[in-house]
Design a protein around this motif. Sequence first.
Motif, PDB file in Angstrom:
ATOM      1  N   PHE A  52     -90.851 -68.127 -17.946  1.00 45.58           N
ATOM      2  CA  PHE A  52     -91.758 -67.595 -16.743  1.00 45.58           C
ATOM      3  C   PHE A  52     -92.455 -66.540 -16.885  1.00 45.58           C
ATOM      4  O   PHE A  52     -92.674 -65.436 -16.180  1.00 45.58           O
ATOM      5  CB  PHE A  52     -90.912 -67.757 -15.469  1.00 45.58           C
ATOM      6  CG  PHE A  52     -90.533 -68.964 -15.215  1.00 45.58           C
ATOM      7  CD1 PHE A  52     -91.255 -70.084 -14.985  1.00 45.58           C
ATOM      8  CD2 PHE A  52     -88.990 -69.664 -15.339  1.00 45.58           C
ATOM      9  CE1 PHE A  52     -90.847 -71.517 -14.734  1.00 45.58           C
ATOM     10  CE2 PHE A  52     -88.475 -70.738 -15.075  1.00 45.58           C
ATOM     11  CZ  PHE A  52     -89.523 -71.834 -14.842  1.00 45.58           C
ATOM     12  N   ARG A 118     -94.076 -71.666  -8.280  1.00 45.24           N
ATOM     13  CA  ARG A 118     -94.273 -72.103  -9.670  1.00 45.24           C
ATOM     14  C   ARG A 118     -95.033 -73.595  -9.750  1.00 45.24           C
ATOM     15  O   ARG A 118     -95.099 -74.096  -8.804  1.00 45.24           O
ATOM     16  CB  ARG A 118     -93.125 -71.807 -10.596  1.00 45.24           C
ATOM     17  CG  ARG A 118     -92.077 -72.953 -10.178  1.00 45.24           C
ATOM     18  CD  ARG A 118     -90.981 -72.729 -11.073  1.00 45.24           C
ATOM     19  NE  ARG A 118     -89.812 -73.545 -10.602  1.00 45.24           N
ATOM     20  CZ  ARG A 118     -88.583 -73.665 -11.036  1.00 45.24           C
ATOM     21  NH1 ARG A 118     -88.307 -73.000 -12.328  1.00 45.24           N
ATOM     22  NH2 ARG A 118     -87.818 -74.562 -10.590  1.00 45.24           N
ATOM     23  N   ASN A 156     -92.057 -76.147 -18.938  1.00 48.31           N
ATOM     24  CA  ASN A 156     -90.575 -76.279 -18.223  1.00 48.31           C
ATOM     25  C   ASN A 156     -90.563 -77.259 -17.264  1.00 48.31           C
ATOM     26  O   ASN A 156     -91.406 -77.433 -16.136  1.00 48.31           O
ATOM     27  CB  ASN A 156     -90.148 -74.954 -17.587  1.00 48.31           C
ATOM     28  CG  ASN A 156     -89.045 -74.981 -17.158  1.00 48.31           C
ATOM     29  OD1 ASN A 156     -87.975 -74.971 -18.124  1.00 48.31           O
ATOM     30  ND2 ASN A 156     -88.257 -75.218 -15.856  1.00 48.31           N
ATOM     31  N   GLU A 157     -89.656 -78.375 -17.742  1.00 54.86           N
ATOM     32  CA  GLU A 157     -89.741 -79.532 -16.386  1.00 54.86           C
ATOM     33  C   GLU A 157     -91.088 -80.112 -15.979  1.00 54.86           C
ATOM     34  O   GLU A 157     -91.280 -79.849 -14.915  1.00 54.86           O
ATOM     35  CB  GLU A 157     -88.963 -79.188 -15.460  1.00 54.86           C
ATOM     36  CG  GLU A 157     -87.330 -78.755 -15.687  1.00 54.86           C
ATOM     37  CD  GLU A 157     -86.453 -78.638 -14.793  1.00 54.86           C
ATOM     38  OE1 GLU A 157     -86.919 -78.384 -13.455  1.00 54.86           O
ATOM     39  OE2 GLU A 157     -85.251 -78.853 -14.697  1.00 54.86           O
ATOM     40  N   ASP A 280     -82.267 -81.498 -18.656  1.00 55.74           N
ATOM     41  CA  ASP A 280     -81.446 -80.521 -17.953  1.00 55.74           C
ATOM     42  C   ASP A 280     -80.615 -81.574 -16.787  1.00 55.74           C
ATOM     43  O   ASP A 280     -81.037 -82.650 -16.414  1.00 55.74           O
ATOM     44  CB  ASP A 280     -82.391 -79.674 -16.906  1.00 55.74           C
ATOM     45  CG  ASP A 280     -83.437 -79.152 -17.849  1.00 55.74           C
ATOM     46  OD1 ASP A 280     -83.224 -78.589 -18.838  1.00 55.74           O
ATOM     47  OD2 ASP A 280     -84.519 -78.492 -17.143  1.00 55.74           O
ATOM     48  N   TYR A 282     -78.071 -81.212 -13.360  1.00 60.14           N
ATOM     49  CA  TYR A 282     -77.224 -80.355 -12.231  1.00 60.14           C
ATOM     50  C   TYR A 282     -76.850 -81.528 -11.432  1.00 60.14           C
ATOM     51  O   TYR A 282     -77.065 -82.506 -11.109  1.00 60.14           O
ATOM     52  CB  TYR A 282     -78.497 -79.633 -11.491  1.00 60.14           C
ATOM     53  CG  TYR A 282     -78.964 -78.609 -12.040  1.00 60.14           C
ATOM     54  CD1 TYR A 282     -78.240 -77.386 -12.196  1.00 60.14           C
ATOM     55  CD2 TYR A 282     -80.244 -78.732 -12.886  1.00 60.14           C
ATOM     56  CE1 TYR A 282     -78.950 -76.375 -13.161  1.00 60.14           C
ATOM     57  CE2 TYR A 282     -80.795 -77.540 -13.320  1.00 60.14           C
ATOM     58  CZ  TYR A 282     -80.306 -76.510 -13.622  1.00 60.14           C
ATOM     59  OH  TYR A 282     -80.770 -75.521 -14.487  1.00 60.14           O
ATOM     60  N   GLU A 314     -80.462 -77.294 -19.939  1.00 65.44           N
ATOM     61  CA  GLU A 314     -79.977 -76.348 -18.522  1.00 65.44           C
ATOM     62  C   GLU A 314     -78.807 -77.117 -17.780  1.00 65.44           C
ATOM     63  O   GLU A 314     -78.893 -78.160 -17.709  1.00 65.44           O
ATOM     64  CB  GLU A 314     -81.131 -76.254 -17.708  1.00 65.44           C
ATOM     65  CG  GLU A 314     -82.163 -75.463 -17.864  1.00 65.44           C
ATOM     66  CD  GLU A 314     -83.275 -75.449 -16.852  1.00 65.44           C
ATOM     67  OE1 GLU A 314     -82.948 -75.632 -15.743  1.00 65.44           O
ATOM     68  OE2 GLU A 314     -84.440 -75.125 -17.302  1.00 65.44           O
ATOM     69  N   TRP A 322     -80.228 -74.986  -4.552  1.00 63.50           N
ATOM     70  CA  TRP A 322     -81.268 -75.876  -3.706  1.00 63.50           C
ATOM     71  C   TRP A 322     -80.858 -77.243  -3.315  1.00 63.50           C
ATOM     72  O   TRP A 322     -81.700 -78.158  -3.077  1.00 63.50           O
ATOM     73  CB  TRP A 322     -82.650 -76.105  -4.784  1.00 63.50           C
ATOM     74  CG  TRP A 322     -81.982 -76.511  -6.323  1.00 63.50           C
ATOM     75  CD1 TRP A 322     -81.728 -75.721  -7.331  1.00 63.50           C
ATOM     76  CD2 TRP A 322     -81.581 -77.921  -6.774  1.00 63.50           C
ATOM     77  NE1 TRP A 322     -81.132 -76.183  -8.442  1.00 63.50           N
ATOM     78  CE2 TRP A 322     -81.047 -77.586  -8.002  1.00 63.50           C
ATOM     79  CE3 TRP A 322     -81.470 -79.222  -6.031  1.00 63.50           C
ATOM     80  CZ2 TRP A 322     -80.719 -78.717  -8.974  1.00 63.50           C
ATOM     81  CZ3 TRP A 322     -80.976 -80.362  -6.919  1.00 63.50           C
ATOM     82  CH2 TRP A 322     -80.602 -80.037  -8.138  1.00 63.50           C
ATOM     83  N   GLU A 362     -84.236 -67.390  -6.762  1.00 66.70           N
ATOM     84  CA  GLU A 362     -82.894 -67.963  -7.280  1.00 66.70           C
ATOM     85  C   GLU A 362     -81.944 -67.009  -7.594  1.00 66.70           C
ATOM     86  O   GLU A 362     -80.975 -67.430  -8.342  1.00 66.70           O
ATOM     87  CB  GLU A 362     -83.419 -68.752  -8.778  1.00 66.70           C
ATOM     88  CG  GLU A 362     -84.101 -70.016  -8.703  1.00 66.70           C
ATOM     89  CD  GLU A 362     -84.736 -70.703  -9.741  1.00 66.70           C
ATOM     90  OE1 GLU A 362     -84.641 -72.004  -9.662  1.00 66.70           O
ATOM     91  OE2 GLU A 362     -84.868 -70.264 -10.958  1.00 66.70           O
ATOM     92  N   HIS A 365     -78.514 -68.664  -7.280  1.00 69.21           N
ATOM     93  CA  HIS A 365     -78.228 -69.868  -8.392  1.00 69.21           C
ATOM     94  C   HIS A 365     -77.290 -69.008  -9.319  1.00 69.21           C
ATOM     95  O   HIS A 365     -77.501 -68.163  -9.904  1.00 69.21           O
ATOM     96  CB  HIS A 365     -79.456 -70.165  -8.926  1.00 69.21           C
ATOM     97  CG  HIS A 365     -79.379 -71.435 -10.002  1.00 69.21           C
ATOM     98  ND1 HIS A 365     -78.524 -71.464 -10.937  1.00 69.21           N
ATOM     99  CD2 HIS A 365     -79.733 -72.550  -9.618  1.00 69.21           C
ATOM    100  CE1 HIS A 365     -78.515 -72.749 -11.636  1.00 69.21           C
ATOM    101  NE2 HIS A 365     -79.490 -73.336 -10.562  1.00 69.21           N
TER     102      HIS A 365
END
Length: 693
Positions: A52, A118, A156-157, A280, A282, A314, A322, A362, A365
């Motif tokens: 980023f 973003r 990213n993603e 990734d 989670y 990740e 989130w 974040e 996080h």
Amino acid sequence: MVNPSLADVTRRLGGIAYGGDYNPEQWPREVWHEDMRLMREAGVNLVTVGVFSWSRIQPRPGAYDWRLLDEVLDLLHEHGIAVDLATPTAAPPPWFTRQHPDARPVTVSGSRLAHGSRQVFCPSSPAYAQAADDLVTALATRYGSHPALAMWHVHNEWGNHNALCYCDTSAAAFRTWLQERYKTLEALNEAWGTDFWSQRYGDWEEIDPPRDTTAFRNPGQELDYRRFSSDALLARHAEESAILRRLAPQVPLTTNVMGTLEKKIDGYAFAATCDVVSVDHYLPAADPDAHIDLALNADLARGMAAGRPWLLMEHSTSAVNWQGVNVAKRPGETRRNSLTHLARGADGLMFFQWRQSRAGAEKWHSAMLPHAGTDGRVWKEVKALGSELAALREVTGTRVRGDVAILFDWHGWWALELAARPSDTLSYLDAVRDWYEALWRLNITCDLVPPGADLSGYRAVLAPSLYLLSDGDAENLTRYVDQGGHLAVGCFSGVVDEYDRVHLGGYPGALRDVLGLVVDEYLPLRSGEAARLEDGSYARHWAERVEPRGCTPELRFADTPDGGPARGGPAVTRHTYGRGTAWYAACRLPMNTLGKLLRTLCAEAGATPVVDAPPGLEAVRRSGEPHDYLFLINHTEEAIRLPVTGVALAGAHVTDGQAAVPPGGVVVIREELASTPADPRPGTRHSPQGAST
Ligand code: GLA
């Protein structure tokens, strides 16, 4: 030239990749030096940098400032830490938006989104494409041969926040995409069934994205908009990748896809373009069995990687920020999660992020290095995991082989969940999760693969609620059974073609021959309603009235008033077709009943559990030369003892041929191959032609 791969990265690292996103721009320079020291202390060998950093690298249009990246990359290299260098295109800076306000995405209801987060860009914006390509070119030119560079991390993603844009630029790009797909308006009208509600198009310019309108939108249009949107981002991904490959062809390239966490992009399509498949994951905190979701996603990652090792780009050391209530991981949970990914084929375990942010969206996080620094549980566990992974380095490169395939398809997911269908309680992920969970509880390893995959190596194939099935994919399944395969199909499968048009002549049109039945009517159940099955269990949400046409009913809806709208009719059927067998479930089977069905099917197909273990012990095997590695993961509160052949590399000692897996613990056993010559190892692929029938 051989394409670079994850093996190049792990060879360079000397084993399993370990690290996370490293965002030094959030911290003063002194902190970077502490970062280096602590990364080494934790055994970190790979970090993702720059993901980023666009506004730092290019503070103004045309003006690059490389000081931060120059210094950080050199510093990492001096400390022996390799870099996964990201193209920072997932977060265009404020100047970009100000210069190109029309590049902001527009929602389905027509609002143009503001800057301030973003991925604030329209995937089809030419201004964004130009700015991103310029940036990627400059980045690759500067760092393509930097000695710290081990891998490119594209964007990213993709599509996490902006996949579906409904602006006029997207509308024009959609028309171009449709012209390439259909060639003629006649073909498009036919595919979308536009004679319904007088939607027949006479000019390409009349076609818009499926924006908010009065009533239901055209489902063919919606489905194609999903495809177009995924493809628009894929084109961006391809363009960035082409620049990187042109300027630094020796460097492996990846992008982090999100498995079942991301409905909007077709993960297979992105993974297929990468040298390294990375994902990734989670944990869904509300799910008490979130470790099953983890296992499912790891098996999907392996499916996307066509069986090769993959990289967990990740996950989190503890809570995310989130999910509403963001549950902290319990002691030992990060290790258990990490080693489960490793067990299922990951050759690298990375976190979001290295150092927990002090400010920004974040900051709540978790990270490898928490706000408190090196005091506390999280850091201790991060350090311990780093040294454990170093001790497990010999596992790198070994393969997990699924005996069973579960068919998973993004297009099917999109189609099943379109509006105006028989019941909105039928969720695609719930169906896939049910079937996966039943298999997980049997400790039978599976790959998640697309319906068009080569199925010939699998002992059994499962198709949960595969509503959308093209003729070609239906043919793939039929051929698989005909040649001796064992197929089980979940309710509401094989119903429509790739345009969401019903396969006519009796449901499920694409599969009724191979299943030996016709579904007379789909019979969704009211909320709170249940249909009793003969075995005393109850099916919820869904039932079907099945007429056998050659199949044998194996289980029926109870022939009593509580048997529901299909009372007395078949709930599970079985059909011999060619040299194989095809099963059908005409309802959403309760877990125990589904488990029994899959146990029978797998036993007949020769798909065996990795080990015989009590409930709550997850077992997975990675196979290689000269050793196999057996991972035993205990999800219960009690120690579990199990006979093993080999030595423990992590988590326990083997005494008297027994490993004791502590409550919540993981044990890794290096198995001696010589001990199993006469008994084909579970997970060894074979052709279904050879399967016992
Ligand atoms: C995603 C993103 C990261 C971060 C994490 C937080 O995976 O890629 O940048 O936002 O979510 O969970």
